[in-house]
Design a protein around this motif. Structure first.
Motif, PDB file in Angstrom:
ATOM      1  N   GLU A 149       0.765  -1.388   0.021  1.00  8.63           N
ATOM      2  CA  GLU A 149      -0.174   0.274  -0.326  1.00  8.63           C
ATOM      3  C   GLU A 149       0.439   1.065  -0.077  1.00  8.63           C
ATOM      4  N   LEU A 157       1.544   1.935  -3.658  1.00  9.65           N
ATOM      5  CA  LEU A 157       0.406   2.778  -3.851  1.00  9.65           C
ATOM      6  C   LEU A 157       0.120   4.671  -3.684  1.00  9.65           C
ATOM      7  N   ALA A 158       0.353   4.392  -2.189  1.00 13.63           N
ATOM      8  CA  ALA A 158       0.245   5.506  -1.797  1.00 13.63           C
ATOM      9  C   ALA A 158       1.427   6.998  -2.201  1.00 13.63           C
ATOM     10  N   GLN A 196       0.129   7.934  -6.014  1.00 15.99           N
ATOM     11  CA  GLN A 196      -0.904   8.130  -6.837  1.00 15.99           C
ATOM     12  C   GLN A 196      -0.408  10.063  -5.709  1.00 15.99           C
ATOM     13  N   GLU A 197       0.262  10.380  -4.934  1.00 12.46           N
ATOM     14  CA  GLU A 197       0.678  11.267  -4.687  1.00 12.46           C
ATOM     15  C   GLU A 197       1.770  11.892  -5.160  1.00 12.46           C
ATOM     16  N   ALA A 227       1.567  11.778  -8.688  1.00 12.53           N
ATOM     17  CA  ALA A 227       0.439  11.476  -9.815  1.00 12.53           C
ATOM     18  C   ALA A 227      -0.425  12.905  -9.370  1.00 12.53           C
ATOM     19  N   ARG A 228      -0.888  13.085  -8.504  1.00 12.83           N
ATOM     20  CA  ARG A 228      -1.701  14.060  -8.400  1.00 12.83           C
ATOM     21  C   ARG A 228      -0.512  15.530  -7.531  1.00 12.83           C
ATOM     22  N   SER A 239      -5.613   0.051 -10.073  1.00 15.40           N
ATOM     23  CA  SER A 239      -5.914   1.533  -8.965  1.00 15.40           C
ATOM     24  C   SER A 239      -5.137   1.907  -9.113  1.00 15.40           C
ATOM     25  N   PHE A 240      -4.406   1.574  -9.693  1.00 14.75           N
ATOM     26  CA  PHE A 240      -2.804   2.777 -10.191  1.00 14.75           C
ATOM     27  C   PHE A 240      -3.229   3.636 -11.437  1.00 14.75           C
ATOM     28  N   PRO A 241      -2.523   4.698 -10.942  1.00 17.19           N
ATOM     29  CA  PRO A 241      -2.617   6.295 -11.282  1.00 17.19           C
ATOM     30  C   PRO A 241      -1.261   5.597 -12.780  1.00 17.19           C
TER      31      PRO A 241
END
Length: 712
Positions: free
Chosen positions: A593, A596-597, A600-601, A603-604, A626-628
């Motif tokens: 996880e 993934l975190a 995602q961060e 990508a944001r 679930s992945f960007p």
């Protein structure tokens, strides 16, 4: 009967010294446990009246520690804290609780183990471990067992302190006492004598100890020498073997004192002895703990080394590893896992009854045979390895079900008298077997040795290369179907002065295993950011806004990675959107996880995320969704397969369709011919990377390449 026992029986005053020697010997055995990794340890005896610990035995303490820690108050430093808590303490690296420090002290960790009798603290044992050594319950349990044995020795020694000398001839003494007349006929024995030997006072009175107890293990010369020393010196002490009434032979430590009158004539002899049965059993237990595996009962690694040295000559060794045993153990539970290990040992013993069998790791076993002079080592090694593999392929019955094990086997041969060298060779072969699941059996070869030498070189030289300017980045262009430059991938290069060019994947693998991957990844990011700024100043927007760099899965396991990347871009004034971060497929979909975190961060924050080597990692589509993901890079193996048609083309079609469904850009790697590019474009791939469009180039070369593409 005894005028001054404290003087007459002074021979027993050396017991504390012998205890110190015994404890020192135990420490020398304990520090050889292979998983400690740091051969230093000490034993402190508790002085409860003074609320302090006294150092009585140590191995390899530096003089400063031996002096400063000679007496440690309760509560001070790690050992004093354990004295107060009574609980085992582990630290992988000494921190502020370790109050004793000195110049030049190297990073290290400790196991600190209380030595107790029930709730009573008898002392503390401290053992050094390598810096970063993780706590292991099995290790802790083994150390508690050692502490129990040491407690037995300390308690036994307590009985022989100077304070207790006067009590040795009293009826309640725990030591056997026998008093004879000048002719050596027994006059009196205490209850401890009766318990030890089985003879009552009435049965013993009037008989000589030698007639009553002699075992026959020591001959006439031994007793003649003993009595000669008693006549000349007035006393004797030593170990001998006696026989109980029931016929059992036992060891004892005997002190004999000649008791004289004022005229110097011998009136009586006093014999005081300690039954060594429990101590010998404790020593045997220590040896068992040090040299034999607790779960399987097989010899351990230390025992194997000694056996190999005794074996001598040429030997063949197999190292057998049970793949994924940690996961199996977690799923089945420790009890079932231990039973499985015992069954593995039984099968290997059944297949090779003539071999030296040992358990040398958590799920590793070794088999060793002497080699005949005319034997072909390679043929025999492969035959034995395949036989071992077959023995372990049959399902194991565990907990009412069946478990199928996968064994990895490495084989080597060499001088048994050089056990570490032989173990290293077999270990290299096993490492190769682990790395290639298609080949579960591997034999040692010089190529493996060269690769290991290269790995050691990279491990020892990577920091120098990182900080000394030996590493550099090259850039391979990415173009679209019209031949326009759409960016470049930054690729690592290292020209080692000793070994020449080092493969990038090899550098990354070593960096990941040696915890240098974060420093290496940070260096790559800084180099890319600096280059982006240079290209921006030169007006090369196609490069400045399209650089891709590889990010190791090990980097993504760091919780603060996204923040580090965002901060570095902000400091340099580069927009995250100008960079693409490439991560291999298996590193994304098989990650935690935290991975993934981080993605995602990132990508944001605006970074584009690319999945490299796509199609080789057996992704779960649900997990992948679930992945960007901004980009999918089709692995070069599928591009090469287009020449043959069939399966490879079908896979490329599937990846293109998946990319469109995810809204991702498709990049094909390894495009080496115009035919590849045309076919990929027809299948729907938008960007290409490979030798057909350009090899990896130095920064100034790709800048010239970009200008040429722009003018065209």
């Amino acid at each position: 009967m005894v005028g001054d026992p404290a003087k007459e029986l002074a021979g027993l005053s050396g017991y504390e010294g012998r205890l110190d020697l015994a404890l020192h010997g135990i420490l020398q055995t304990i520090v050889r446990l292979p998983w400690l990794g740091a051969p230093a340890a000490g034993i402190f005896v508790a002085r409860p009246g003074e609320r302090c610990l006294e150092l009585v035995a140590q191995v390899n303490f530096v003089p400063y520690i031996a002096g400063t820690c000679a007496r440690v108050p309760y509560g001070r430093c790690l050992c004093g804290r354990v004295a107060e808590s009574g609980e085992l303490l582990h630290t992988s690296c000494v921190d502020e609780r370790h109050e004793t420090r000195y110049d030049g002290m190297k990073p290290h960790g400790h196991y600190v183990v209380p030595i107790k009798d029930g709730e009573e603290l008898l002392g503390v044992m401290v053992l050094y471990v390598e810096h970063g050594h993780a706590y292991d319950e099995a290790e802790a349990e083994a150390l508690r067992s050692f502490a129990d044995v040491i407690a037995l020795l300390i308690q036994s020694s307590r009985l022989h302190r100077d304070k207790a000398l006067a009590d040795l001839i009293l009826a309640h003494s725990t030591h056997g006492v026998v008093i004879t007349d000048a002719a050596q006929r027994i006059e009196w024995v205490n209850p401890a004598f009766e318990r030890t030997t089985g003879y009552t006072l009435e049965e013993a009175r009037g008989r000589r100890p030698g007639e009553l107890l002699r075992s026959g293990r020591q001959g006439r010369a031994f007793y003649e020498a003993m009595w000669r020393e008693i006549r000349e010196k007035g006393c004797w002490q030593g170990e001998l073997w006696n026989r109980r009434k029931n016929g059992e032979i036992y060891p004892e430590w005997l002190n004999v004192v000649a008791l004289r009158n004022e005229r110097g004539e011998v009136e009586r002899y006093a014999g005081i002895y300690v039954d060594l049965t429990e101590i010998r059993a404790a020593e045997a237990r220590i040896r068992e703990l040090a040299y034999y595996d607790r779960i399987t009962g097989l010899p351990n690694l230390e025992s194997l080394r000694e056996r190999l040295e005794r074996l001598g000559g040429e030997a063949l060794m197999l190292l057998v590893d049970i793949a994924h045993f940690r996961e199996i153990n977690g799923a089945l539970g420790r009890t079932a896992g231990d039973a499985l290990l015992r069954e593995v040992g039984r099968r290997l013993r059944g297949a090779f009854p003539e071999a030296e069998l040992a358990r040398v790791g958590a799920a590793e076993f070794s088999l060793v045979w002497p080699m005949g002079e005319r034997e072909g080592p390679e043929a025999r090694a492969r035959l034995c390895a395949e036989k071992a593999h077959a023995a372990l392929r049959r399902p194991f019955a565990v907990g009412g079900g069946a478990v199928q094990l996968e064994a990895r086997i490495g084989a080597a041969w060499g001088e048994a008298g050089e056990p570490d060298a032989l173990l290293d060779r077999a270990g290299l072969a096993l490492q190769a077997a682990r790395a290639g699941p298609a080949e579960p059996v591997r034999l040692f070869s010089e190529r493996l040795a060269r690769e290991a030498a290269l790995r050691r070189h990279v491990e020892s030289s990577l920091v120098r290369a990182l900080r000394g300017g030996e590493l550099r980045l090259v850039y391979q262009p990415k173009v679209d179907a019209q031949g326009r430059l759409r960016g470049a991938e930054a690729l690592l290069r290292w020209e080692s002065p000793e070994h020449g060019p080092i493969r990038p994947d090899f550098i990354v693998a070593v960096a990941e295993s040696s915890s240098l991957i974060h420093e290496l990844g940070g260096w790559v990011l800084e180099e890319v950011l600096a280059q982006v700024l240079r290209w921006r100043r030169e007006g090369l927007d196609a490069l400045a806004r399209g650089v891709a760099l590889n990010v190791s899965p090990a980097q993504l396991l760091s919780p603060g990675l996204a923040g580090e990347f965002v901060g570095a871009c902000a400091l340099r004034g580069v927009a995250p959107a100008d960079l693409e971060l490439e991560v291999i497929e298996s590193g994304v979909t098989g990650g935690t996880e935290t991975v993934l975190a981080n993605l995602q961060e990132l990508a944001r924050a605006g970074f584009r995320i690319a999945i490299d080597d796509f199609g080789t990692g057996h992704s779960s589509l649900a997990r992948l969704h679930s992945f960007p993901i901004d980009t999918l890079k089709i692995d070069r193996s599928f591009v090469r397969g287009l020449d043959e048609g069939g399966t490879a083309e079908a896979i490329v079609r599937m990846i293109v369709g998946l990319g469109r469904a995810l809204g991702a850009t498709l990049v094909a790697e390894g495009v080496e011919t115009a035919a590849h590019a045309e076919r990929l474009a027809a299948l729907g791939c938008g960007l290409f990377q490979g030798y057909h469009f350009g090899r990896p180039m130095e920064a100034d070369e790709i800048a010239a390449y970009a200008r040429g593409r722009a003018s065209a």
